[in-house]
Scaffold this motif. Structure first.
Motif, mmCIF file in Angstrom:
data_model
loop_
_atom_site.group_PDB
_atom_site.id
_atom_site.type_symbol
_atom_site.label_atom_id
_atom_site.label_comp_id
_atom_site.label_asym_id
_atom_site.label_seq_id
_atom_site.Cartn_x
_atom_site.Cartn_y
_atom_site.Cartn_z
ATOM 1 N N TYR A 6 31.988 30.507 79.479
ATOM 2 C CA TYR A 6 33.088 30.079 78.627
ATOM 3 C C TYR A 6 33.523 28.695 79.096
ATOM 4 O O TYR A 6 33.920 28.530 80.262
ATOM 5 C CB TYR A 6 34.273 31.044 78.732
ATOM 6 N N VAL A 7 33.452 27.701 78.221
ATOM 7 C CA VAL A 7 33.835 26.343 78.598
ATOM 8 C C VAL A 7 34.718 25.725 77.517
ATOM 9 O O VAL A 7 34.430 25.845 76.320
ATOM 10 C CB VAL A 7 32.603 25.449 78.845
ATOM 11 N N GLY A 9 37.147 22.044 76.801
ATOM 12 C CA GLY A 9 37.491 20.723 77.298
ATOM 13 C C GLY A 9 37.267 19.664 76.248
ATOM 14 O O GLY A 9 37.225 19.959 75.040
ATOM 15 N N ASP A 10 37.101 18.429 76.700
ATOM 16 C CA ASP A 10 36.929 17.313 75.785
ATOM 17 C C ASP A 10 35.451 17.090 75.494
ATOM 18 O O ASP A 10 34.947 17.440 74.427
ATOM 19 C CB ASP A 10 37.570 16.063 76.372
ATOM 20 N N ASN A 11 34.734 16.537 76.463
ATOM 21 C CA ASN A 11 33.294 16.313 76.321
ATOM 22 C C ASN A 11 32.549 17.304 77.209
ATOM 23 O O ASN A 11 32.662 17.245 78.439
ATOM 24 C CB ASN A 11 32.937 14.880 76.706
ATOM 25 N N LEU A 12 31.814 18.205 76.602
ATOM 26 C CA LEU A 12 31.144 19.276 77.328
ATOM 27 C C LEU A 12 29.631 19.129 77.202
ATOM 28 O O LEU A 12 29.106 18.968 76.099
ATOM 29 C CB LEU A 12 31.561 20.643 76.771
ATOM 30 N N GLY A 20 23.377 34.701 79.728
ATOM 31 C CA GLY A 20 24.185 35.363 78.708
ATOM 32 C C GLY A 20 24.457 34.445 77.533
ATOM 33 O O GLY A 20 23.627 33.608 77.162
ATOM 34 N N SER A 21 25.643 34.583 76.951
ATOM 35 C CA SER A 21 26.034 33.777 75.801
ATOM 36 C C SER A 21 26.908 32.605 76.246
ATOM 37 O O SER A 21 27.503 32.626 77.327
ATOM 38 C CB SER A 21 26.801 34.626 74.783
ATOM 39 N N VAL A 22 26.978 31.579 75.398
ATOM 40 C CA VAL A 22 27.817 30.411 75.649
ATOM 41 C C VAL A 22 28.895 30.357 74.578
ATOM 42 O O VAL A 22 28.583 30.373 73.375
ATOM 43 C CB VAL A 22 26.997 29.109 75.635
ATOM 44 N N ASN A 28 33.378 17.136 71.866
ATOM 45 C CA ASN A 28 31.930 16.947 71.750
ATOM 46 C C ASN A 28 31.240 17.972 72.640
ATOM 47 O O ASN A 28 31.472 17.993 73.857
ATOM 48 C CB ASN A 28 31.529 15.530 72.176
ATOM 49 N N VAL A 29 30.411 18.800 72.041
ATOM 50 C CA VAL A 29 29.728 19.865 72.777
ATOM 51 C C VAL A 29 28.221 19.648 72.640
ATOM 52 O O VAL A 29 27.693 19.604 71.529
ATOM 53 C CB VAL A 29 30.104 21.259 72.238
#
Length: 211
Positions: A6-7, A9-12, A20-22, A28-29
């Motif tokens: 799990y993430v 933020g701004d620029n990932l 697993g899953s994201v 921006n991802v």
């Protein structure tokens, strides 16, 4: 990472392997690493270039898939693109101003778009609610094409459709309340959870408490 990721933020940017899953939300991802499960992402720009063994569900201004996805791609945005380096093992569901399919799709394509361009193989059928539909020379639809549009489909020399081609005129509808159609469309195409993430990113002030 031997688990779900799990993430927020701004620029990932995700470069490593996730078994697993994201689940990602940011301006921006970019997902370049291998994902063993699903990808669920919301933001302004969503770029997937690493292999995904599950499905991709994404909402953003730009959603681009440029890698192999074993299951489904469900994407909503101003611009939705399956790049020539991308591949969908099962179904592709896309909604946006422009939907471009340059990579192969194993089963069916379902879209709602102003402009849709198909330039690769579709193993099943194509269904689209669209203003302008174009099949480029490399388009090969194994099944039928059924589309709703005021304009006839544009088929380039070399493109082929294995089944019937059916065009329906769009029905006359009363104008819905401003914004209602977009909200319902976004919830339906990406799911309620991802819709919530998309709202937080696109309208951040709506989540702030007013004094």
């Amino acid at each position: 990472i031997d688990d779900d990721l799990y993430v927020f933020g701004d620029n990932l940017t995700i470069l490593g392997r996730v078994t697993g899953s994201v689940i990602a939300a940011g301006s921006n991802v970019t997902i370049s690493g291998e994902v063993g499960g699903d990808v669920m992402a919301a933001g302004s720009t969503i770029i997937v270039t690493g292999p995904v063994h599950g499905s991709v569900r994404a909402a953003g201004q730009l959603v681009q898939v440029g890698s192999a996805v074993e299951r489904d791609v469900v994407a909503a945005g101003n611009t939705v693109e399956l790049a020539g380096t991308g591949r969908v093992g099962r179904d592709l569901l896309g909604a946006g101003a422009t939907v471009t399919i340059n990579g192969p799709v194993g089963r069916n394509v379902n879209t709602a778009a102003r402009d849709m361009v198909l330039n690769n193989v579709v193993g099943g059928q194509v269904r689209s609610d669209v203003n302008n539909l174009r099949l480029e020379p490399s388009a090969r639809v194994q099944g039928a094409v059924a589309y709703t549009s005021a304009n006839p489909m544009d088929i380039a020399p070399g493109a082929s459709v294995g089944g019937l081609v059916t065009r329906s005129e769009p029905p006359a509808q009363a104008t819905p309340p401003a914004g209602l159609g977009v909200v319902d469309w976004l919830k339906g195409i990406v799911g309620l959870g991802l819709f919530g993430l998309a709202l937080l990113l696109l309208f951040p002030r709506a989540a702030q408490r007013t004094n």
